[in-house]
Structure formats: C-alpha cells, structure tokens
Enzyme design. Structure first.
Site, short mmCIF file in Angstrom:
data_model
loop_
_atom_site.label_atom_id
_atom_site.label_comp_id
_atom_site.label_asym_id
_atom_site.label_seq_id
_atom_site.Cartn_x
_atom_site.Cartn_y
_atom_site.Cartn_z
N LYS A 95 -8.09 1.10 -9.35
CA LYS A 95 -6.99 2.04 -9.57
C LYS A 95 -6.83 2.38 -11.05
O LYS A 95 -6.50 3.50 -11.40
CB LYS A 95 -5.68 1.50 -9.01
CG LYS A 95 -5.63 1.56 -7.49
CD LYS A 95 -4.22 1.40 -6.94
CE LYS A 95 -4.23 1.61 -5.45
NZ LYS A 95 -2.92 1.41 -4.82
N LYS A 131 -3.99 6.96 0.45
CA LYS A 131 -2.87 7.88 0.24
C LYS A 131 -2.96 8.52 -1.13
O LYS A 131 -2.57 9.65 -1.31
CB LYS A 131 -1.55 7.09 0.29
CG LYS A 131 -0.97 6.98 1.67
CD LYS A 131 0.47 6.51 1.60
CE LYS A 131 0.62 5.12 2.14
NZ LYS A 131 0.98 4.11 1.16
N LYS A 188 -12.65 3.99 0.91
CA LYS A 188 -11.61 3.82 1.94
C LYS A 188 -10.66 5.02 1.98
O LYS A 188 -10.41 5.65 0.95
CB LYS A 188 -10.87 2.50 1.74
CG LYS A 188 -9.59 2.59 0.95
CD LYS A 188 -8.77 1.32 0.96
CE LYS A 188 -7.60 1.49 0.00
NZ LYS A 188 -6.30 1.68 0.58
P1 ATP Z 1 -3.13 3.71 -1.85
O1 ATP Z 1 -4.38 4.39 -1.45
O2 ATP Z 1 -2.19 4.55 -2.62
O3 ATP Z 1 -3.38 2.36 -2.42
P2 ATP Z 1 -2.84 2.98 0.78
O4 ATP Z 1 -3.18 4.15 1.60
O5 ATP Z 1 -3.85 1.91 0.57
O6 ATP Z 1 -2.31 3.49 -0.57
P3 ATP Z 1 -0.69 1.08 1.11
O7 ATP Z 1 0.74 1.36 1.22
O8 ATP Z 1 -1.17 0.53 -0.18
O9 ATP Z 1 -1.53 2.39 1.42
O10 ATP Z 1 -1.15 0.14 2.29
C1 ATP Z 1 -0.37 -0.15 3.42
C2 ATP Z 1 -1.18 -0.92 4.40
O11 ATP Z 1 -2.21 -0.08 4.93
C3 ATP Z 1 -1.88 -2.14 3.81
O12 ATP Z 1 -1.79 -3.22 4.74
C4 ATP Z 1 -3.30 -1.70 3.66
O13 ATP Z 1 -4.21 -2.78 3.76
C5 ATP Z 1 -3.46 -0.75 4.83
N1 ATP Z 1 -4.48 0.24 4.57
C6 ATP Z 1 -4.47 1.19 3.59
N2 ATP Z 1 -5.56 1.95 3.64
C7 ATP Z 1 -6.30 1.48 4.68
C8 ATP Z 1 -7.56 1.86 5.24
N3 ATP Z 1 -8.27 2.87 4.75
N4 ATP Z 1 -8.02 1.16 6.31
C9 ATP Z 1 -7.31 0.14 6.82
N5 ATP Z 1 -6.13 -0.28 6.33
C10 ATP Z 1 -5.62 0.39 5.28
N1 LTN Z 2 0.17 -4.24 -1.91
C1 LTN Z 2 0.16 -3.67 -0.61
C2 LTN Z 2 1.53 -3.33 -0.11
C3 LTN Z 2 2.37 -4.55 -0.09
C4 LTN Z 2 2.30 -5.64 0.83
C5 LTN Z 2 3.29 -6.56 0.41
C6 LTN Z 2 1.51 -5.92 1.94
C7 LTN Z 2 3.33 -4.87 -1.00
N2 LTN Z 2 3.89 -6.06 -0.68
C8 LTN Z 2 3.48 -7.78 1.07
C9 LTN Z 2 1.71 -7.14 2.60
C10 LTN Z 2 2.69 -8.04 2.17
C11 LTN Z 2 -0.70 -2.43 -0.66
O1 LTN Z 2 -0.90 -1.88 -1.66
N3 LTN Z 2 -1.20 -2.01 0.43
#
Ligand code: ATP
Ligand code: LTN
Length: 322
Positions: free
Chosen positions: A109, A193, A190
């Site tokens: 990131k 968002k 992956k």
């Molecule tokens: P960012 O890309 O901004 O880091 P994100 O899409 O990864 O955001 P988070 O809010 O960080 O979203 O993640 C929420 C949950 O969704 C976490 O448990 C994360 O492991 C899961 N997750 C995010 N992206 C994926 C993916 N591509 N496949 C499976 N699980 C995912």
């Molecule tokens: N860091 C995680 C979101 C997240 C999370 C947590 C997940 C913040 N606190 C506690 C599990 C338990 C992410 O970026 N997906």
C-alpha cells in the site's frame, strides 16, 4: 465462542469482501459475535470527510444486507468505542518497529501512495487491539489478513508473558473457497476497494447486466482447456474459485463439468446475479430507512463498550497504569 471481525469503510463492497469475509460473518454469527465497521482504519487513506461519512453508512448497510443481524450479535462503528484507540497505544508499546516493517500489506500500500501516513504503518496494531479487546477466539477474514492475525497472536502472547494472562490468543478463520478473490482483468492482483479497476471488480450493488459483462470479459487464456490451475491459468482458476464459493463445491469438481470457457462464464454470471439480487434489495431498503442504521450503531456502541471497557482496564492495570 467469541468472534470478532472488521471491515473498512473505504468504498463500495465487492465480491472479494463478500466471499472472503462477509459471507462468513453471516454464517458464523451468534450471541457472542462482534462485527465492526472500522472507520478509524479508513483514516489511513485520504478521503473527503463528507464522502467518508457516506462510506461508513454504506458499509454498515452492506454488513446488515448480507444477513448480519444486530439482534443476534453486536454490530458497531469502531470510532464510537474509544477503547480501540486507547488499547492501540498500549499495544504499540508491546510491538516492535521491526515487526511492523515486515507487514507485506504495508509495503504494497505504501508503494501506491505518494505521502504515506504514519497510521498506515502502525495500523496492524490497531487491528490487534480490535481483536484482543473482545477476547476473540476466532477472526473470520480473507487470506490477505492472515499475516496481521499472526502478528496479533504474537503481540497477545508477548503481553500475556510480560504482564499476565489478559488476552485470548485468536486464530484466523478462512473460507474454503474465495479466501483470495482476484481482479477479473488482472488475475494476479487481489480484487480491492482502493484500486480502481472498473471491469475487474464486481460490486455487491452492480446491475445484473454489468455483472454479466464483467464475467464474460474476464481475462482468461487461450489454451481452451477448462482446468483448475492457479499458477498456469490464474484467470480461469479465479472464476472457478468464485463459482466454488457460490456453489459449495470444489473448483476441480466444477472444472470437470465444463468444456468451454463461455459456458462456464455464463453459468457463473447467472449464479452470481441470483446471489447478489437479494443483497442489493435489502441494502436499498436499509439505506432508505432514515434512522435505522443510526439505531443499530447506538445500540452496538453500548454493547461493544461494555466488553471492551473491562478488557482495556484489565490490560492497563496489568501494565502498571494506576
Ligand atoms: P483495500 O483494498 O482498500 O485494502 P479491501 O477490499 O481489502 O480494501 P477491507 O475492508 O480491507 O477491504 O477487507 C475486509 C475483509 O475483506 C477482510 O477480511 C479481507 O481479508 C477481505 N477481503 C478483501 N479483499 C478480498 C479479496 N479480494 N478476496 C477475499 N477476501 C478479501
Ligand atoms: N485490517 C483489515 C480490517 C480489520 C480487521 C480488524 C479484520 C480491521 N480490524 C479486526 C479482522 C479483525 C483489513 O484491512 N481488511
């Protein structure tokens, strides 16, 4: 058994969030589950404050729309419970700089940003605080969070050894299929968002026609053999993996039923749309009901604070704070 998980309000939810995390949240919920929209985490990214507010409400509505029921467990907004920020400080003093430097998500990131916030570096400690404040035994997350849960375990063990048994040592719970959903246009990255990839990301609120278009245009390969092989065939294997998460079958079993990529894609689009339609409908109802989300947040704040306050005080006392 106590469960905790969090999701960042950084934009519309996609099917990676759903299959990796939210679907499990709904399936595993019970009276002891605690789920949070972690808005303090989202401050690591630059967003207009007015949009930030909307993202938090959107994220709350998405969590409820997938079937998480605030009458069953606890659902809350992280910033309303000040113990998260307080515990964060205690645990920053139990975590080393070297450990945080090894976090791969930070490396990825921070490379994408011009000005890197200090909070992005220390954010795994805030995540550890989230989990440990509730003495959670299990944490349903996608694959990308495995390293952060590993760090959480190490910090908890170190704290317990140094100051006494305050924390439960948690473990990550990953789904058998869909733990790492890849971008449909760039299947070695992956689905995310915070990276813009309009054709590569399927959002929970996409129109059925858009879902179909994105699946049909998903990047595959040219050898024409329907086979699950993430190394050699990342695009096709990602589609099989998503299909497996939907159908409750293995990607290998699904692959054996198809001869042509087009047929597989058409069936997958149909299954996805059938899964997403009720989620989108419930989401729109919730967003239209003025006050409903605010009620859920207020109720959740109280329940979460009662647990977190007790654990925070125990940890502070154990460290020698008066
Ligand atoms: P960012 O890309 O901004 O880091 P994100 O899409 O990864 O955001 P988070 O809010 O960080 O979203 O993640 C929420 C949950 O969704 C976490 O448990 C994360 O492991 C899961 N997750 C995010 N992206 C994926 C993916 N591509 N496949 C499976 N699980 C995912
Ligand atoms: N860091 C995680 C979101 C997240 C999370 C947590 C997940 C913040 N606190 C506690 C599990 C338990 C992410 O970026 N997906």
């Amino acid at each position: 058994m106590r469960l905790f998980s969090g999701i960042q309000p950084t934009g519309p939810m996609h099917i990676g969030n759903y299959f990796g995390a939210l679907k499990q949240w709904a399936e595993m919920q019970d009276a002891e589950s605690v789920y949070s929209v972690v808005d303090l985490h989202a401050l690591t990214i630059d967003t207009d404050p007015l949009i930030r507010r909307e993202y938090s409400l959107d994220a709350m509505a998405s969590v409820l729309a997938v079937g998480v029921d605030p009458l069953v467990g606890t659902v809350f907004l992280q910033s309303r419970v000040p113990y998260h920020a307080q515990m964060n400080w205690l645990l920053e003093c139990v975590t080393s700089f070297g450990e945080l430097s090894r976090m791969t998500q930070f490396k990825e990131k921070s490379e994408r940003q011009t000005s890197v916030r200090a909070g992005l570096f220390t954010y795994p400690v805030l995540m550890a605080s989230d989990v440990l404040l509730y003495r959670s035994a299990q944490v349903p997350v996608g694959e990308d969070q495995r390293q952060h849960i590993e760090l959480t375990r190490e910090v908890a063990l170190r704290f317990n050894n140094r100051y006494g048994e305050v924390f439960t040592i948690p473990e990550a719970v990953l789904p058998s299929a869909g733990a790492r959903v890849m971008d449909l246009q760039e299947p070695t990255r992956k689905m995310s968002k915070s990276v813009s990839s309009p054709l590569g990301t399927i959002y929970l609120l996409d129109d059925p026609a858009d879902v179909e278009k994105k699946v049909m245009k998903a990047v595959t390969d040219t050898d024409g053999d329907v086979r699950y092989d993430p190394e050699a065939k990342p695009g096709l294997s990602n589609l099989l993996e998503i299909f497996a998460a939907l159908a409750g079958e293995t990607p290998v079993a699904l692959a054996s039923r198809y001869q042509r990529y087009g047929d597989l894609k058409a069936d997958l689009a149909e299954r996805l749309n059938a899964c997403l339609a009720p989620i989108a409908q419930r989401y729109r109802e919730l967003r239209a009901e003025e006050g409903e989300i605010e009620r859920v947040i207020n109720e959740g704040t109280e329940r979460a604070s009662a647990i977190a306050g007790e654990v925070y005080r125990e940890a502070a006392r154990a460290m020698g704070l008066l």
